[in-house]
Design an enzyme around this catalytic site. Structure first.
Site, PDB file in Angstrom:
ATOM      1  N   GLU A 168       0.807  -1.224   0.000  1.00 38.46           N
ATOM      2  CA  GLU A 168       0.000   0.000   0.000  1.00 38.46           C
ATOM      3  C   GLU A 168       0.837   1.270   0.000  1.00 38.46           C
ATOM      4  O   GLU A 168       0.755   2.097   0.911  1.00 38.46           O
ATOM      5  CB  GLU A 168      -0.969  -0.008   1.197  1.00 38.46           C
ATOM      6  CG  GLU A 168      -1.961  -1.139   1.145  1.00 38.46           C
ATOM      7  CD  GLU A 168      -3.055  -1.022   2.211  1.00 38.46           C
ATOM      8  OE1 GLU A 168      -2.936  -0.172   3.106  1.00 38.46           O
ATOM      9  OE2 GLU A 168      -4.036  -1.783   2.130  1.00 38.46           O
ATOM     10  N   GLU A 376      -5.247  -8.666   0.473  1.00 38.65           N
ATOM     11  CA  GLU A 376      -5.927  -8.388   1.744  1.00 38.65           C
ATOM     12  C   GLU A 376      -7.406  -8.103   1.492  1.00 38.65           C
ATOM     13  O   GLU A 376      -7.743  -7.421   0.528  1.00 38.65           O
ATOM     14  CB  GLU A 376      -5.377  -7.129   2.453  1.00 38.65           C
ATOM     15  CG  GLU A 376      -4.082  -7.307   3.189  1.00 38.65           C
ATOM     16  CD  GLU A 376      -3.614  -6.022   3.872  1.00 38.65           C
ATOM     17  OE1 GLU A 376      -4.448  -5.233   4.345  1.00 38.65           O
ATOM     18  OE2 GLU A 376      -2.386  -5.829   3.918  1.00 38.65           O
TER      19      GLU A 376
HETATM   20  C1  BG6 Z   1      -4.341  -2.211   5.337  1.00 39.26           C
HETATM   21  C2  BG6 Z   1      -2.984  -2.550   5.870  1.00 39.26           C
HETATM   22  O1  BG6 Z   1      -4.307  -0.857   5.066  1.00 39.26           O
HETATM   23  O2  BG6 Z   1      -5.440  -2.321   6.151  1.00 39.26           O
HETATM   24  C3  BG6 Z   1      -3.004  -3.383   7.129  1.00 39.26           C
HETATM   25  O3  BG6 Z   1      -2.174  -3.138   4.894  1.00 39.26           O
HETATM   26  C4  BG6 Z   1      -4.091  -2.861   8.044  1.00 39.26           C
HETATM   27  O4  BG6 Z   1      -1.724  -3.367   7.699  1.00 39.26           O
HETATM   28  C5  BG6 Z   1      -5.414  -3.072   7.345  1.00 39.26           C
HETATM   29  O5  BG6 Z   1      -4.097  -3.399   9.322  1.00 39.26           O
HETATM   30  C6  BG6 Z   1      -6.607  -2.683   8.178  1.00 39.26           C
HETATM   31  O6  BG6 Z   1      -6.520  -1.351   8.555  1.00 39.26           O
HETATM   32  P1  BG6 Z   1      -6.741  -0.904  10.055  1.00 39.26           P
HETATM   33  O7  BG6 Z   1      -6.501   0.560  10.067  1.00 39.26           O
HETATM   34  O8  BG6 Z   1      -8.142  -1.252  10.396  1.00 39.26           O
HETATM   35  O9  BG6 Z   1      -5.754  -1.673  10.869  1.00 39.26           O
END
Ligand code: BG6
Length: 475
Positions: A168, A376
């Site tokens: 990201e 993800e």
């Molecule tokens: C993504 C990241 O942006 O979202 C992760 O790659 C992150 O590392 C995930 O944990 C969820 O975001 P958040 O802010 O809810 O932890």
């Protein structure tokens, strides 16, 4: 009953994590401090001042965690390597203990028929490089990042086929240099675009080295994708959505794939005096960075409307795909983000939009003709431990509905090679502490009390196990 397209036989059913969010052991076995080790200790930067010093102690419980992955039947596991375990100072002397830890992890995964996917950079920049030359703001990082990557390619390139370079880029650059909520906490658009350009160059150089050291491997970025919709069919709103697609998505992905910046946004930044400064050879180097697949992290779509220049104050630009704080964000003259009235939200105010994933995948397929790895996707929620169980049916619904849209996309002709949920175990959510849980495996700890860090399988664990076993038939 309509006949559904089956998932490909070698589909990578997976789950993901990142070093800082799970490992702990922040100074164990010679590890140096990263910017996150330092940033989280400044009061007021994170929820209840939580940090990843212990996290979920994966560094010391790796065998137990992999045993759970094997029990679940995971086909792939995406994890990140902490740069500061390999080079405590960012460069110089390599720390063998760090390499040995990841080697043990990789071997254990392979023994259990789990394909490792390595992310080389998931935000934990060595603090030494930040102190010395300002991290991503200096071109010196291009060589240091490349040396670090080459060390990993040489050591693990024979065993590991799939590699992700930057996790990201759009988020760590946007939150680090424009919104100011991630380290180094800068709010300066010109600096943001310059740091972003340097990160793209570093990415391209690492891919160029990858071709040499891992000729049979596959490499790509993990991009935080948020497909954009117009709020209405008013042509000015549709134009605003085009602008936002260019700025939020193509600005990064066009550089990865074609080594060039989209003209509309370039012209806009030139008028504002915030365009990145190009040096001779930059565009040639960017062209060496073409990936084998597009990794996408998907959480939500973005809806926008027109944002005429006259009389509008500049809000925060949503470069993150993370709204919540940014319902009034946008770029004067280009677009303004707004609520999508047709979507519901999570308890963290993130819009739930499985169809948006299909739309985003189709757009990428059409524009770039690359295989897609969903690196993800998942739901952060307050889970409740009740009599030793966690009934997270909301997470099952969320993941099921996204997988159904992937299946639709496969039917549309999109080449999807795998799907990694975020995340395997619960972990530290950078700014939100430990209460925002994403895992299939509950970790018994909270912000104040580390307790016993016991691993407890949630209902979603058994559900995903079943889905993998049936190759998605049971969806
Ligand atoms: C993504 C990241 O942006 O979202 C992760 O790659 C992150 O590392 C995930 O944990 C969820 O975001 P958040 O802010 O809810 O932890």
């Amino acid at each position: 009953h309509e006949h559904k397209q089956p998932f490909p036989e070698n589909f990578l059913w997976g789950s993901a994590s990142a070093a800082y969010q799970i490992e702990g052991g922040w100074d164990q076995d010679g590890k140096g401090p990263s910017v996150w080790d330092v940033y989280t200790k400044q009061p007021g930067t994170t929820y209840m001042d939580t940090n990843g010093d212990i996290a979920v102690d994966h560094y010391n419980r790796m065998e137990e965690d992999v045993a759970l992955m094997a029990e679940m039947g995971l086909k792939t596991y995406r994890f990140s390597i902490a740069w500061t375990r390999i080079y405590p100072e960012g460069r110089g002397e390599v720390n063998e203990a760090g390499l040995a830890f990841y080697e043990r992890l990789i071997d254990l995964l392979l023994d259990n028929h789990i394909e490792p996917i390595i992310t080389v950079y998931h935000w934990d920049l060595p603090q030494a490089l930040m102190d010395e030359y300002g991290g991503w703001e200096s071109r010196k990082i291009i060589d240091d990042f490349n040396d670090y990557c080459v060390t990993l390619f040489q050591r693990f390139g024979e065993k590991v086929k799939y590699w992700v370079t930057l996790n990201e880029q759009n988020v760590f650059i946007g939150l680090g240099y424009k919104v100011g909520l991630h380290p180094p906490g800068v709010k300066d658009e010109k600096r943001m675009h310059q740091a972003n350009h340097i990160a793209s160059l570093a990415n391209a150089k690492a891919v160029e080295s990858f071709r040499k050291y891992v000729p049979n491997g596959k490499v790509g970025p993990s991009f935080a994708l948020s497909p954009v919709y117009p709020r209405t069919s008013h042509p000015e709103d549709v134009l605003a959505a085009e602008n936002a697609e260019e700025m939020m998505n193509h600005w990064y992905m066009d550089v990865y794939v074609h080594g060039k910046y989209p003209e509309v946004i370039w012209a806009h930044l030139e008028r504002k005096g915030t365009a990145p400064e190009l040096q001779e050879g930059d565009l040639e180097l960017l062209k060496q960075g073409a990936p084998d697949f597009m990794g996408i992290n998907y959480y939500q779509s973005t809806t926008v409307e027109r944002n005429p220049l006259d009389g509008v104050a500049e809000g925060k630009m949503n470069t993150t795909g993370k709204k919540g704080t940014s319902s009034d964000s946008g770029v004067p003259g280009l677009f303004k983000t707004c609520r999508n009235p047709d979507l519901t939200t999570t308890n963290w105010d993130w819009e739930i939009d499985p169809v948006g994933l299909r739309i985003g995948m189709r757009r990428i397929h059409n524009r770039y003709q690359l295989p897609i790895l969903i690196s993800e996707n998942g739901l952060g929620e307050f889970d409740k431990l009740e009599n030793g169980r966690i009934h997270d049916d909301y997470r099952i619904d969320y993941i099921a509905s996204h997988l159904q849209q992937i299946q639709e996309a496969l039917q549309d002709g999109v080449d999807v090679i795998g799907y990694c949920t975020w995340s395997f175990t619960d972990l530290l959510s950078w700014l939100n502490g430990y209460q925002k849980r994403y895992g299939f495996v509950y970790i018994d700890r909270d912000e104040k009390d580390v307790r016993n860090l016991r691993r407890i399988k949630k209902d979603s664990f058994y559900w995903y196990q079943d889905i993998i076993q049936s190759s998605g038939e049971k969806l």
